[in-house]
Design a protein around this motif. Sequence first.
Motif, PDB file in Angstrom:
ATOM      1  N   CYS A  39       0.900  -1.421  -0.380  1.00 11.79           N
ATOM      2  CA  CYS A  39       0.042  -0.240   0.099  1.00 11.79           C
ATOM      3  C   CYS A  39       0.825   1.419  -0.164  1.00 11.79           C
ATOM      4  CB  CYS A  39      -1.158   0.241   1.697  1.00 11.79           C
ATOM      5  SG  CYS A  39      -2.099  -1.285   1.173  1.00 11.79           S
ATOM      6  N   LEU A  40       1.791   0.985   0.717  1.00 10.10           N
ATOM      7  CA  LEU A  40       2.412   2.421   0.886  1.00 10.10           C
ATOM      8  C   LEU A  40       3.225   2.921  -1.222  1.00 10.10           C
ATOM      9  CD1 LEU A  40       4.315   4.501   2.374  1.00 10.10           C
ATOM     10  CD2 LEU A  40       6.165   3.064   2.742  1.00 10.10           C
ATOM     11  N   PHE A  41       4.113   1.348  -0.798  1.00  7.15           N
ATOM     12  CA  PHE A  41       4.486   1.551  -2.738  1.00  7.15           C
ATOM     13  C   PHE A  41       3.654   2.351  -3.061  1.00  7.15           C
ATOM     14  CE2 PHE A  41       4.741  -0.844  -6.678  1.00  7.15           C
ATOM     15  CZ  PHE A  41       6.052   0.579  -6.699  1.00  7.15           C
ATOM     16  N   LEU A  42       2.452   1.937  -3.322  1.00  9.81           N
ATOM     17  CA  LEU A  42       1.015   2.096  -4.995  1.00  9.81           C
ATOM     18  C   LEU A  42       1.169   3.341  -3.932  1.00  9.81           C
ATOM     19  CD1 LEU A  42      -0.586  -1.399  -4.597  1.00  9.81           C
ATOM     20  CD2 LEU A  42       0.834  -0.085  -6.232  1.00  9.81           C
ATOM     21  N   THR A  43       1.062   4.030  -3.101  1.00 15.43           N
ATOM     22  CA  THR A  43       0.287   5.299  -2.936  1.00 15.43           C
ATOM     23  C   THR A  43       1.452   6.747  -3.036  1.00 15.43           C
ATOM     24  OG1 THR A  43      -0.731   4.629  -1.267  1.00 15.43           O
ATOM     25  CG2 THR A  43      -0.807   6.539  -0.868  1.00 15.43           C
ATOM     26  N   VAL A  44       2.505   6.095  -3.029  1.00 14.52           N
ATOM     27  CA  VAL A  44       3.305   6.803  -2.637  1.00 14.52           C
ATOM     28  C   VAL A  44       4.392   6.537  -4.287  1.00 14.52           C
ATOM     29  CG1 VAL A  44       3.220   7.396  -0.605  1.00 14.52           C
ATOM     30  CG2 VAL A  44       5.224   5.943  -1.705  1.00 14.52           C
ATOM     31  N   ILE A  45       3.615   5.860  -5.285  1.00 11.02           N
ATOM     32  CA  ILE A  45       4.706   5.708  -6.242  1.00 11.02           C
ATOM     33  C   ILE A  45       4.834   6.586  -7.191  1.00 11.02           C
ATOM     34  CG2 ILE A  45       2.909   5.477  -7.904  1.00 11.02           C
ATOM     35  CD1 ILE A  45       4.590   3.028  -9.526  1.00 11.02           C
ATOM     36  N   ALA A  46       4.853   7.726  -6.624  1.00  7.20           N
ATOM     37  CA  ALA A  46       5.365   8.441  -7.762  1.00  7.20           C
ATOM     38  C   ALA A  46       6.857   9.471  -6.920  1.00  7.20           C
ATOM     39  CB  ALA A  46       4.222   9.809  -7.679  1.00  7.20           C
ATOM     40  N   PRO A 210      -6.552  -8.693  -3.943  1.00  7.71           N
ATOM     41  CA  PRO A 210      -6.013  -7.583  -4.244  1.00  7.71           C
ATOM     42  C   PRO A 210      -6.071  -5.651  -3.398  1.00  7.71           C
ATOM     43  CG  PRO A 210      -8.119  -7.121  -5.600  1.00  7.71           C
ATOM     44  CD  PRO A 210      -7.636  -9.023  -4.431  1.00  7.71           C
ATOM     45  N   SER A 211      -5.129  -4.647  -3.540  1.00  9.87           N
ATOM     46  CA  SER A 211      -5.502  -3.591  -2.993  1.00  9.87           C
ATOM     47  C   SER A 211      -5.150  -2.766  -3.803  1.00  9.87           C
ATOM     48  CB  SER A 211      -4.130  -3.431  -2.832  1.00  9.87           C
ATOM     49  OG  SER A 211      -3.393  -3.857  -1.770  1.00  9.87           O
ATOM     50  N   TRP A 212      -6.277  -1.699  -3.307  1.00  9.36           N
ATOM     51  CA  TRP A 212      -7.016  -0.716  -4.319  1.00  9.36           C
ATOM     52  C   TRP A 212      -6.578   0.372  -4.260  1.00  9.36           C
ATOM     53  CZ3 TRP A 212      -9.522  -0.034  -9.085  1.00  9.36           C
ATOM     54  CH2 TRP A 212      -9.768   0.876  -9.396  1.00  9.36           C
ATOM     55  N   THR A 213      -6.346   1.484  -4.659  1.00  7.11           N
ATOM     56  CA  THR A 213      -5.393   2.427  -4.562  1.00  7.11           C
ATOM     57  C   THR A 213      -4.995   3.542  -5.634  1.00  7.11           C
ATOM     58  OG1 THR A 213      -3.301   3.118  -3.415  1.00  7.11           O
ATOM     59  CG2 THR A 213      -3.135   1.752  -4.431  1.00  7.11           C
ATOM     60  N   PRO A 214      -5.014   4.913  -4.997  1.00  8.61           N
ATOM     61  CA  PRO A 214      -4.543   5.607  -6.293  1.00  8.61           C
ATOM     62  C   PRO A 214      -2.630   6.170  -6.280  1.00  8.61           C
ATOM     63  CG  PRO A 214      -5.201   6.894  -3.941  1.00  8.61           C
ATOM     64  CD  PRO A 214      -5.816   5.308  -3.873  1.00  8.61           C
ATOM     65  N   ARG A 234      -5.706   5.466 -10.446  1.00 19.58           N
ATOM     66  CA  ARG A 234      -6.201   4.355  -9.518  1.00 19.58           C
ATOM     67  C   ARG A 234      -6.374   2.813 -10.380  1.00 19.58           C
ATOM     68  NH1 ARG A 234     -12.060   5.638  -9.327  1.00 19.58           N
ATOM     69  NH2 ARG A 234     -11.737   6.632 -11.446  1.00 19.58           N
ATOM     70  N   GLN A 235      -6.424   1.999  -9.168  1.00 14.91           N
ATOM     71  CA  GLN A 235      -5.363   0.364  -9.874  1.00 14.91           C
ATOM     72  C   GLN A 235      -5.782  -0.383  -8.556  1.00 14.91           C
ATOM     73  OE1 GLN A 235      -1.313   0.963 -11.127  1.00 14.91           O
ATOM     74  NE2 GLN A 235      -0.822   1.126  -9.145  1.00 14.91           N
ATOM     75  N   MET A 236      -5.803  -1.236  -9.430  1.00  8.65           N
ATOM     76  CA  MET A 236      -6.588  -2.818  -8.341  1.00  8.65           C
ATOM     77  C   MET A 236      -5.369  -3.965  -8.622  1.00  8.65           C
ATOM     78  SD  MET A 236      -9.324  -5.190  -8.598  1.00  8.65           S
ATOM     79  CE  MET A 236     -10.800  -4.771  -7.895  1.00  8.65           C
ATOM     80  N   VAL A 237      -4.261  -4.317  -7.631  1.00  6.38           N
ATOM     81  CA  VAL A 237      -3.099  -4.919  -7.754  1.00  6.38           C
ATOM     82  C   VAL A 237      -3.346  -6.023  -7.256  1.00  6.38           C
ATOM     83  CG1 VAL A 237      -0.381  -4.700  -7.378  1.00  6.38           C
ATOM     84  CG2 VAL A 237      -2.069  -2.449  -8.278  1.00  6.38           C
ATOM     85  N   ASP A 238      -2.759  -7.190  -7.658  1.00 10.70           N
ATOM     86  CA  ASP A 238      -2.633  -8.150  -6.964  1.00 10.70           C
ATOM     87  C   ASP A 238      -1.104  -8.524  -7.286  1.00 10.70           C
ATOM     88  OD1 ASP A 238      -2.089 -10.852  -5.682  1.00 10.70           O
ATOM     89  OD2 ASP A 238      -4.205 -11.851  -7.058  1.00 10.70           O
ATOM     90  N   LEU A 239      -0.545  -8.461  -5.776  1.00  9.54           N
ATOM     91  CA  LEU A 239       1.347  -8.701  -5.308  1.00  9.54           C
ATOM     92  C   LEU A 239       0.960 -10.120  -5.993  1.00  9.54           C
ATOM     93  CD1 LEU A 239       3.899  -7.751  -5.615  1.00  9.54           C
ATOM     94  CD2 LEU A 239       3.894  -7.996  -2.708  1.00  9.54           C
ATOM     95  N   VAL A 240       1.700 -10.467  -7.616  1.00  7.54           N
ATOM     96  CA  VAL A 240       2.513 -12.032  -7.475  1.00  7.54           C
ATOM     97  C   VAL A 240       3.764 -12.426  -6.962  1.00  7.54           C
ATOM     98  CG1 VAL A 240       2.712 -14.061  -9.582  1.00  7.54           C
ATOM     99  CG2 VAL A 240       1.068 -12.170  -9.728  1.00  7.54           C
ATOM    100  N   ALA A 241       4.720 -11.358  -7.283  1.00  8.32           N
ATOM    101  CA  ALA A 241       5.707 -12.363  -6.280  1.00  8.32           C
ATOM    102  C   ALA A 241       6.451 -11.046  -6.460  1.00  8.32           C
ATOM    103  CB  ALA A 241       6.465 -13.125  -7.243  1.00  8.32           C
TER     104      ALA A 241
END
Length: 288
Positions: A39-46, A210-214, A234-241
């Motif tokens: 969640c931290l990675f996806l939220t602050v990817i920018a 999955p996680s849903w995050t902006p 905004r994206q839905m992410v399933d972390l495979v590995a």
Amino acid sequence: MPVHRAEKSGEMPDPAFESLAYGEGETVMLGITLRRHLCLFLTVIAFWTFQCAAEAEAETPVGSNVDSRVLVGVSASADTVQTFLPEGWSSVPFPSGPLGGANLLLVFIDSLVQYDAEGKPLAPASRRAVALVSLGKQTTDEEVRLFVLRIYTTTPEVDPYKVNLAAEIPRKSSVEGPANGGRARSDTWEVEVSSGGTLSFQLDYKTGTPSWTPGEAFPHLASVPDFSRIYRFRQMVDLVASTSLGKPSSGEFSLKSSVPELGSLLDGSEEIVAVMDVPVYVREIWLP
């Protein structure tokens, strides 16, 4: 033709946000830790692009799109990645999060619908593409930017980053399983580049939660480093590995390439360090 494969992890269920068979206490803590990291990675990817957006009133809308995507993080030869970057910039890996350790990101894109700035569907409204992106650090002031290195696409005429190559990209995707709980997901991409060679990716795994995050990103043009676009998504992410998060695969995946220009980049010495399945990706595009 180099092949990389992660073998199925046996009795272990999806370990992104489900429990793991490490013992009761460790199971709970690992699941919580992975969720927080993702969640931290996806939220602050920018943040990892180290680029600030212009003021909203100065921005110009370009369009929007709804995609299905797969992200593959690769640790490749830094010297080879360097050859794709502009002069004065050096290759650096993603420092943390699910992509930690990757210095090359392959983004497999299936755009289901695309709109222009006025909300009208483009012609064609759908497309497929594979983008190769990387972080680059400026040698003079340590600034880090996200660069688009190459795009193989079914719509090569739409080329804002001046790196497009035409390609046919058939895709086969399926999901099977119960209404409740994990499902068997299969996804096959074949990128047939017009100038020669094929880049392919095969994914088979059991879905997790999955996680849903902006998020927000500022990709730059490698040939003109000061040119960038603004992506708000905004994206839905399933972390495979994820190697950096200690997240083993809940299935198997393989990457193969016979594309000549990628010969030294994907020569068999590279390592896949992360796979992220993104079944839903909704994005707005702006110019600063």
